[in-house]
Design a protein around this motif. Structure first.
Motif, short mmCIF file in Angstrom:
data_model
loop_
_atom_site.label_atom_id
_atom_site.label_comp_id
_atom_site.label_asym_id
_atom_site.label_seq_id
_atom_site.Cartn_x
_atom_site.Cartn_y
_atom_site.Cartn_z
N ALA A 80 0.64 -1.15 -0.02
CA ALA A 80 -0.38 -0.10 -0.29
C ALA A 80 0.64 1.34 -0.35
O ALA A 80 0.88 2.34 -0.89
CB ALA A 80 -1.07 -0.17 1.10
N LYS A 81 1.40 1.02 0.66
CA LYS A 81 3.07 2.47 1.36
C LYS A 81 4.30 2.25 0.78
O LYS A 81 4.55 2.21 2.19
CB LYS A 81 2.06 3.75 1.97
N PRO A 82 5.09 2.03 -0.12
CA PRO A 82 6.50 1.33 0.27
C PRO A 82 7.70 2.74 1.07
O PRO A 82 8.85 2.72 1.20
CB PRO A 82 7.00 1.18 -0.64
N TYR A 83 6.84 3.83 0.61
CA TYR A 83 7.48 4.97 0.35
C TYR A 83 6.89 6.31 1.76
O TYR A 83 5.54 5.91 0.78
CB TYR A 83 7.72 6.34 -0.39
N ASP A 84 7.50 6.98 2.60
CA ASP A 84 6.69 8.19 3.38
C ASP A 84 6.19 9.35 2.96
O ASP A 84 5.39 9.45 2.73
CB ASP A 84 7.23 7.83 4.48
N VAL A 85 6.88 9.52 1.70
CA VAL A 85 7.05 10.75 1.56
C VAL A 85 5.82 10.96 0.28
O VAL A 85 5.64 11.80 -0.55
CB VAL A 85 8.49 11.05 1.36
N TRP A 86 5.37 9.37 -0.75
CA TRP A 86 5.40 9.38 -1.92
C TRP A 86 3.70 8.75 -1.39
O TRP A 86 3.03 8.38 -0.37
CB TRP A 86 5.00 8.36 -2.65
N GLU A 93 -1.06 -3.69 8.17
CA GLU A 93 -0.50 -3.03 9.91
C GLU A 93 -0.07 -1.37 8.03
O GLU A 93 -0.64 -0.93 8.31
CB GLU A 93 0.35 -2.98 9.67
N ASN A 94 0.53 -1.67 7.51
CA ASN A 94 0.65 -0.72 6.30
C ASN A 94 0.01 0.14 5.66
O ASN A 94 0.27 1.05 4.97
CB ASN A 94 2.15 -1.67 5.30
N GLU A 125 12.06 -1.50 8.56
CA GLU A 125 12.69 -1.90 8.22
C GLU A 125 12.35 -3.32 8.05
O GLU A 125 12.28 -3.77 6.11
CB GLU A 125 14.08 -1.71 8.02
N GLU A 126 12.12 -3.72 8.63
CA GLU A 126 11.51 -5.47 9.05
C GLU A 126 10.45 -5.78 7.86
O GLU A 126 9.66 -6.54 7.47
CB GLU A 126 11.34 -5.73 10.30
N THR A 127 9.10 -4.54 8.77
CA THR A 127 7.91 -4.79 8.52
C THR A 127 8.03 -4.56 6.29
O THR A 127 7.49 -5.12 5.86
CB THR A 127 7.45 -3.98 8.49
N VAL A 128 8.81 -2.76 6.02
CA VAL A 128 9.04 -3.35 4.60
C VAL A 128 9.61 -4.45 3.73
O VAL A 128 8.69 -4.87 2.74
CB VAL A 128 9.67 -1.72 3.76
#
Length: 443
Positions: free
Chosen positions: A241-247, A300-301, A433-436
């Protein structure tokens, strides 16, 4: 067997079904034993379709030790054999789904859950017409930091997002050409591709079709295929769903209309507003939306995507031609009047997502209750009821929602709730990092 007879180079087959998270679970079998699979099926424990995101048993599930972890019967779906062109050796995939040994559909199978909704439509003399929009990122995950991969053409990395940019598409033309060729081989009706709002993010739309089960199959298979083809080019494709915080994150939007027995669109009454059936369907979708959030945001993400001003809805409302709305009625010719559902992330199980949307819409059509008025303007500025804001809240809302109990069997509800409570508990032990790393490939 005709497909295998036409492809004697295929030496192995994979049989696979989708678990509750949409993860393919299955077996590798020599092609010479395909006759047995077609006639007799294969066996998995029931618990295999009810594993957590790590592939672990659910600790308090009655499907495991309490009942001796018994086997179910899995039979081929109507899809039949198809190639797996992203593998090095010629191989075939045979999608399967789960039944009890006496032939009854197993209610905990996500595909069977969607079939149950399709049967409800058939009983009412109705046929849903469904299309999905598949958003995903291509990512260089070879280092400690996720980055957009270098273009196979130029060797350069993009430094910014370019919405609807041909240049961004053309930078990965070899990847997209290969992906479309593979979609054609697998009978996945991939249509338009665009570059999206985030760096390395793209969307490919599927054609509308009057077969929700095939539409869900196509979305599930497309995710599998896209991940496999990306690895051929040395990078990852992720529906996280969201790999990057800024995008902004990736969605999996769904468009649908409903035809009556004569093939007429029941949402069309010759006006832009649409027929009463459209408003009734919208009402059903809105009433079920709090409980459905766990289906649309299952990890979660997922909740990092559902934030204001990030191209994902947070409020429970509907509007005409408005992309800030959870439910959008797009501009279209009257005969193509349809609903776009914009809540789900790219990380969903397509079978559960389509079942949740079509089931809630049919509830509304049956109840004939009008929704609140459509809003105008920016949904983020409106005083709308909000989606559950946390994974924990979404789990508990799903567990108790009466609208969800009209869509899914209690058995599937219980299984999914147990799964998500277990994941919620163990996710607390992971670093960001482990979540990603966990979600990047699995969802």
């Amino acid at each position: 067997m005709s497909w295998l007879a036409e492809h004697p180079e295929v030496r192995t087959i994979r049989v696979a079904a989708a678990d509750l998270n949409g993860v393919p679970r299955g077996k590798r079998i020599p092609a010479r034993f395909a006759d047995k699979i077609l006639s007799e099926g294969t066996k998995f424990p029931y618990s295999v379709l009810n594993m957590d995101i790590w592939g672990e048993d659910i600790e308090d599930s009655p499907l495991v030790f309490e009942t001796g972890d018994p086997d179910a019967l899995l039979m081929p779906t109507e899809r039949g054999f198809m190639p797996m062109p992203w593998l090095g050796a010629p191989s075939a995939l045979l999608p399967i789904w789960m039944f009890h040994p006496d032939g009854r559909p197993y209610e905990g199978d996500p595909r069977q859950a969607l079939a149950r909704i399709v049967d409800r439509y058939k009983a009412a003399g109705l046929t849903p017409v469904v299309a999905t929009e598949m958003e995903f990122f291509i990512i260089d995950d070879s280092g400690k930091t996720l980055r957009v991969p270098p273009s196979p053409r130029s060797g350069k990395r993009r430094t910014g997002a370019e919405t609807l940019s041909l240049r961004a598409l053309d930078a990965f033309d070899q990847f997209f050409t290969r992906l479309y060729d593979c979609c054609e081989q697998m009978d996945i009706p991939a249509d338009t591709a665009i570059s999206e709002a985030a760096l390395g993010q793209f969307e490919i739309n599927m054609m509308h079709q009057a077969d929700p089960l095939k539409a869900a199959d196509d979305a599930w298979l497309f995710k599998m295929l896209t991940k496999g083809v990306a690895r051929e080019f040395g990078f990852a494709a992720s529906f996280m769903a969201k790999p990057y915080d800024v995008w902004s994150g990736s969605g999996l939007h769904m468009h649908f209309s409903v035809l009556d027995a004569e093939g007429r669109n029941i949402f069309d009454n010759g006006t832009e507003a649409g027929a009463p059936a459209l408003r009734h369907a919208v009402s059903g979708l809105l009433r079920a939306m709090p409980g459905s959030t766990l289906i649309f945001a299952p990890h979660e993400n997922s909740y990092d995507r559902l934030v204001p001003n990030a191209h994902a809805p947070t409020g429970i409302g509907w509007a005409y031609e408005n992309r800030t709305a959870a439910i959008r009625i797009p501009s279209s010719p009257n005969r193509a009047r349809r609903i776009e559902h914009r809540v789900a992330g790219g990380d969903v199980n397509p079978y559960l997502m389509i079942a949740a949307i079509l089931g809630a819409a049919l509830n509304g059509i049956e109840d004939q209750i009008d929704p609140p008025p459509a809003f105008e303007g920016n949904a983020y500025d409106k005083q709308l009821d909000q989606l559950p804001g946390t994974w924990s809240d979404a789990i508990e809302t799903f567990a108790e929602c009466p609208e969800i109990k009209r869509v899914f069997s209690q058995h599937l509800i219980d299984n999914l709730v147990m799964t998500k409570r277990q994941e919620l508990h163990y996710m607390a032990e992971l670093t960001d990092e482990e979540t990603v790393e966990l979600y990047l490939d699995t969802v």
